[in-house]
Write a protein that holds these residues in place. Structure first.
Motif, mmCIF file in Angstrom:
data_model
loop_
_atom_site.group_PDB
_atom_site.id
_atom_site.type_symbol
_atom_site.label_atom_id
_atom_site.label_comp_id
_atom_site.label_asym_id
_atom_site.label_seq_id
_atom_site.Cartn_x
_atom_site.Cartn_y
_atom_site.Cartn_z
ATOM 1 N N ASP A 41 -54.463 -11.224 17.201
ATOM 2 C CA ASP A 41 -54.558 -10.378 18.391
ATOM 3 C C ASP A 41 -55.156 -11.237 19.489
ATOM 4 O OD1 ASP A 41 -53.723 -7.744 17.392
ATOM 5 O OD2 ASP A 41 -55.502 -7.904 16.126
ATOM 6 N N ALA A 97 -43.965 -5.354 33.738
ATOM 7 C CA ALA A 97 -45.406 -5.517 33.513
ATOM 8 C C ALA A 97 -46.071 -5.692 34.868
ATOM 9 C CB ALA A 97 -45.681 -6.721 32.621
ATOM 10 N N LEU A 102 -52.959 -7.829 29.468
ATOM 11 C CA LEU A 102 -51.851 -7.611 28.544
ATOM 12 C C LEU A 102 -52.316 -8.062 27.167
ATOM 13 C CD1 LEU A 102 -48.992 -9.016 30.784
ATOM 14 C CD2 LEU A 102 -49.387 -6.608 30.227
ATOM 15 N N ARG A 103 -51.976 -7.278 26.154
ATOM 16 C CA ARG A 103 -52.426 -7.576 24.793
ATOM 17 C C ARG A 103 -51.256 -8.092 23.965
ATOM 18 N NH1 ARG A 103 -52.535 -4.699 20.130
ATOM 19 N NH2 ARG A 103 -51.827 -2.811 21.181
ATOM 20 N N GLU A 121 -45.471 -9.174 19.961
ATOM 21 C CA GLU A 121 -45.308 -8.094 20.931
ATOM 22 C C GLU A 121 -46.336 -8.264 22.030
ATOM 23 O OE1 GLU A 121 -45.920 -4.464 18.748
ATOM 24 O OE2 GLU A 121 -43.868 -4.493 17.954
ATOM 25 N N ARG A 123 -48.168 -5.886 25.050
ATOM 26 C CA ARG A 123 -48.366 -4.509 25.507
ATOM 27 C C ARG A 123 -49.239 -4.481 26.756
ATOM 28 N NH1 ARG A 123 -46.756 -0.624 21.958
ATOM 29 N NH2 ARG A 123 -46.130 -1.407 19.906
ATOM 30 N N SER A 124 -48.971 -3.494 27.596
ATOM 31 C CA SER A 124 -49.762 -3.288 28.808
ATOM 32 C C SER A 124 -51.101 -2.665 28.444
ATOM 33 C CB SER A 124 -48.996 -2.377 29.769
ATOM 34 O OG SER A 124 -48.845 -1.092 29.186
ATOM 35 N N GLU A 127 -50.954 0.486 26.624
ATOM 36 C CA GLU A 127 -50.285 0.378 25.320
ATOM 37 C C GLU A 127 -48.760 0.505 25.364
ATOM 38 O OE1 GLU A 127 -51.646 -0.682 22.362
ATOM 39 O OE2 GLU A 127 -53.355 -1.065 23.660
ATOM 40 N N GLU A 128 -48.163 0.426 26.545
ATOM 41 C CA GLU A 128 -46.699 0.415 26.649
ATOM 42 C C GLU A 128 -46.188 -0.939 26.163
ATOM 43 O OE1 GLU A 128 -44.447 2.670 27.696
ATOM 44 O OE2 GLU A 128 -45.898 4.246 28.175
ATOM 45 N N LEU A 129 -45.153 -0.917 25.337
ATOM 46 C CA LEU A 129 -44.544 -2.159 24.863
ATOM 47 C C LEU A 129 -43.755 -2.777 26.013
ATOM 48 C CD1 LEU A 129 -44.127 -3.995 22.411
ATOM 49 C CD2 LEU A 129 -42.132 -2.596 21.820
ATOM 50 N N VAL A 130 -44.137 -3.979 26.419
ATOM 51 C CA VAL A 130 -43.559 -4.661 27.576
ATOM 52 C C VAL A 130 -42.477 -5.645 27.161
ATOM 53 C CG1 VAL A 130 -44.108 -6.253 29.465
ATOM 54 C CG2 VAL A 130 -45.664 -4.372 28.941
ATOM 55 N N THR A 132 -41.020 -8.306 23.572
ATOM 56 C CA THR A 132 -41.128 -8.755 22.190
ATOM 57 C C THR A 132 -40.534 -10.153 22.081
ATOM 58 O OG1 THR A 132 -39.003 -7.811 21.538
ATOM 59 C CG2 THR A 132 -40.966 -6.403 21.278
#
Length: 143
Positions: A41, A97, A102-103, A121, A123-124, A127-130, A132
């Motif tokens: 992470d 994005a 961003l994670r 992945e 994510r914003s 937690e929105e998937l931006v 992959t």
């Protein structure tokens, strides 16, 4: 007491060596890793300097963030005399994005000898998937 991990990756994230300049540019932040599971992470800070006229982070920066997610997922599993060389990277952009944190989550899907298959992945903050990515990398010796 557990033994300290060493090597290029661990020395940088634990402050024994400078963080690579590209990672610094992306605002790379190490959050956590599980070398036994091959997961990591991380987080990045997207700045205004990364945006297009619409205020969205350019895909090239998102790809670089994913590159700096999947590579470290493998690096965290390697010994002190090893590094990785990325053979390919495929990125899918799923939504725009914005500037901010961003994670990234990355994992080693499979390793066969010196070849590893990776996925990640991005994510914003909400937690929105931006985006992959998948990648293939070769483990190399740095001796």
């Amino acid at each position: 007491m557990s033994e300290a991990r060493t090597g290029i990756f661990w020395d940088a994230v634990e402050g024994r060596a400078p963080m690579p300049r590209a990672a610094q540019t992306l605002g790379f932040e190490f959050v956590d890793a599980d070398p036994e599971l091959g997961t990591i992470d991380v987080a990045f800070t997207a700045t205004e300097a990364f945006t297009n006229p619409m205020g969205e982070v350019l895909g090239a920066f998102l790809a670089a963030m994913l590159y700096d997610t999947v590579g470290p997922a493998l690096l965290a599993t390697l010994g002190p005399g090893e590094f990785q060389s990325t053979l390919d990277l495929q990125v899918s952009f799923l939504r725009p994005a914005r500037v901010g944190r961003l994670r990234g989550t990355g994992r080693v899907l499979r390793r066969d000898g010196d070849i590893a298959f990776l996925a990640g992945e991005l994510r914003s903050a909400d937690e929105e998937l931006v985006a992959t990515a998948t990648a293939t990398a070769r483990v190399i010796s740095i001796r």
